[in-house]
Design an enzyme around this catalytic site. Sequence first.
Site, PDB file in Angstrom:
ATOM      1  CG  HIS A  17      43.745  39.552  39.002  1.00 45.93           C
ATOM      2  ND1 HIS A  17      44.109  40.924  38.788  1.00 45.93           N
ATOM      3  CD2 HIS A  17      42.350  39.436  39.241  1.00 45.93           C
ATOM      4  CE1 HIS A  17      43.109  41.552  38.918  1.00 45.93           C
ATOM      5  NE2 HIS A  17      41.918  40.858  39.222  1.00 45.93           N
ATOM      6  CE  LYS A 103      42.997  45.457  41.282  1.00 48.74           C
ATOM      7  NZ  LYS A 103      42.232  44.518  41.031  1.00 48.74           N
ATOM      8  CG  HIS A 140      40.982  48.256  37.531  1.00 51.98           C
ATOM      9  ND1 HIS A 140      40.505  47.021  37.472  1.00 51.98           N
ATOM     10  CD2 HIS A 140      40.670  48.893  36.951  1.00 51.98           C
ATOM     11  CE1 HIS A 140      39.566  47.282  36.360  1.00 51.98           C
ATOM     12  NE2 HIS A 140      39.948  48.351  35.957  1.00 51.98           N
ATOM     13  CG  HIS A 178      42.826  43.371  34.919  1.00 51.03           C
ATOM     14  ND1 HIS A 178      43.218  44.449  34.687  1.00 51.03           N
ATOM     15  CD2 HIS A 178      42.185  43.055  35.793  1.00 51.03           C
ATOM     16  CE1 HIS A 178      42.511  45.208  35.824  1.00 51.03           C
ATOM     17  NE2 HIS A 178      41.980  44.261  36.382  1.00 51.03           N
ATOM     18  CG  ASP A 251      39.784  39.995  36.306  1.00 49.93           C
ATOM     19  OD1 ASP A 251      39.690  40.138  37.457  1.00 49.93           O
ATOM     20  OD2 ASP A 251      39.778  40.805  35.397  1.00 49.93           O
TER      21      ASP A 251
HETATM   22  O1  DOR Z   1      35.384  42.362  34.739  1.00 49.90           O
HETATM   23  C1  DOR Z   1      35.693  42.601  35.979  1.00 49.90           C
HETATM   24  N1  DOR Z   1      35.157  41.807  36.913  1.00 49.90           N
HETATM   25  N2  DOR Z   1      36.609  43.489  36.138  1.00 49.90           N
HETATM   26  C2  DOR Z   1      37.176  43.749  37.480  1.00 49.90           C
HETATM   27  O2  DOR Z   1      37.806  44.536  37.556  1.00 49.90           O
HETATM   28  C3  DOR Z   1      36.462  43.379  38.515  1.00 49.90           C
HETATM   29  C4  DOR Z   1      35.685  42.113  38.295  1.00 49.90           C
HETATM   30  C5  DOR Z   1      34.610  41.719  39.378  1.00 49.90           C
HETATM   31  O3  DOR Z   1      34.915  41.697  40.493  1.00 49.90           O
HETATM   32  O4  DOR Z   1      33.617  41.341  38.894  1.00 49.90           O
HETATM   33 ZN    ZN Z   2      40.019  41.367  38.900  1.00 48.87          ZN
END
Ligand code: DOR
Ligand code: ZN
Length: 348
Positions: A17, A103, A140, A178, A251
Site C-alpha cells: 500500500h 481500491k 479504505h 491500514h 501507506d
Molecule cells: O493519510 C492518508 N493519506 N490516508 C489516506 O487514506 C490517503 C493518504 C493520501 O493520499 O494522502
Molecule cells: Zn493510503
Amino acid sequence: MGAAMDALTIRRPDDWHVHLRDGAMLRAVAGHTARQFARAIVMPNLSPPVTTSALARDYRDRIIAALPQGAGFTPLMTCYLTDHTDPDDLARGAAEGVFTAAKLYPAGATTNSASGVTRVAAILPVLERMQEIGLPLCVHGEVTDPAVDIFDREAVFIERVLIPLLRDLPALRVVFEHATTREAVAFVSEAPDTVAATITPQHLHINRNAMLVGGIRPHLYCLPVAKREEHRLALRRAATSGSGKFFLGTDSAPHPQHAKESGCGCAGIFNAPFALESYATMFDEEGALDRLEGFASLHGPRFYRLPVNEGTVTLERADSAVPPHIDAGGTALVPFHAGERLGWRLRG
Ligand code: DOR
Ligand code: ZN
C-alpha cells in the site's frame, strides 16, 4: 540466530500500500520506495483518479520512467472504484495484467476521494465480477457519516459496510487497508482466508497522544487517524503474530511540508525512506525479528497469489539517523521519525 541478532537477511520485501503521486513528487519519492521494496501496490487517488485500465497503463509508464536506473522495481496498479466503474474494463485490465487490485474509497473519506463510491450497493455488479475473477478489493475502511466520531469510523465501517458486504459476497477477496483498531484486528483474524489486512509503521509506533499531547503534530496526522494505546498494542500483536492475514503496507503518503503545517493540514505520513528500519525496530522491540520476513516478504505475495521475490535484503543493527527534511524537487517533505534515531539500517 542468537538472542541479540545483529543482522537479519530476509527475502526482498514488498509494500502492499503506497501513494507514489505524480509529476515532480513522483520523481522525488519513487526511488525511496524502490530502494526498499521489489514491488508495491500503488494507490490510485491521483487528481483526477486512476479509474480505467487505460489511465492505469499510462500511470504505470510514468512510474517506471520516474525510477532510478536499474531499480528493479515493479509497480502493481489499482483501479479507483467509482459509482460508474465499468466491470468489463476492470476485468479486461485484470486479465491483461494492468490491475492487481481495485481500491474502494468511500466518497469523502480521505485525500482525493471525492469521486469515490457513495454507496457500496451502487457498485455491486463490479464487486460481483471481482469475486468471480478473484481480483482483490483494497478497502479504505472508514464510514463518512458526519454523525460518527472520527475515532469510531473504522469500527463502524466493519459493522455497517464490511460485514453485510461479505455476507452478500462471501468469496470476495478483501484487504482491509491500514488497520488501526483492535476491532479491525479481531474482524480480520476471525474472517476466512479471503480477508487480510495491511498495517502501517506509524500505527505500530504511535497512538493519538503522540499526535496531540504537548502540541499538535501535523506530521503524525494520517487517515485513518492513530487511535488509543490499546489499539496500537493490538496491531503490534497482529503484525508479530506470524499470521498470514497481516502484512506490510506503509501507506506512505507524501504531502509538502507547508501543506501539512497549515490551518487545514493534509492527512498522510511520508514513511517510505526508512520504512523497513521502522518496522524492524518495532519487531525487535517485540522480540519478534524472526517474524519480520513473513510480514514483510511472504504473507503479501501468498494473499495476492504472486511469487515471492528473488533475492534478499539485509538489515543490520546500527544507528539510522532520520533527517528532519527530505528534498522533493525543491519542496520539503518531513519523513516519519524525522530527527529520531532508529536501531536498524538497511544495508546497501
Ligand atoms: O493519510 C492518508 N493519506 N490516508 C489516506 O487514506 C490517503 C493518504 C493520501 O493520499 O494522502
Ligand atoms: Zn493510503
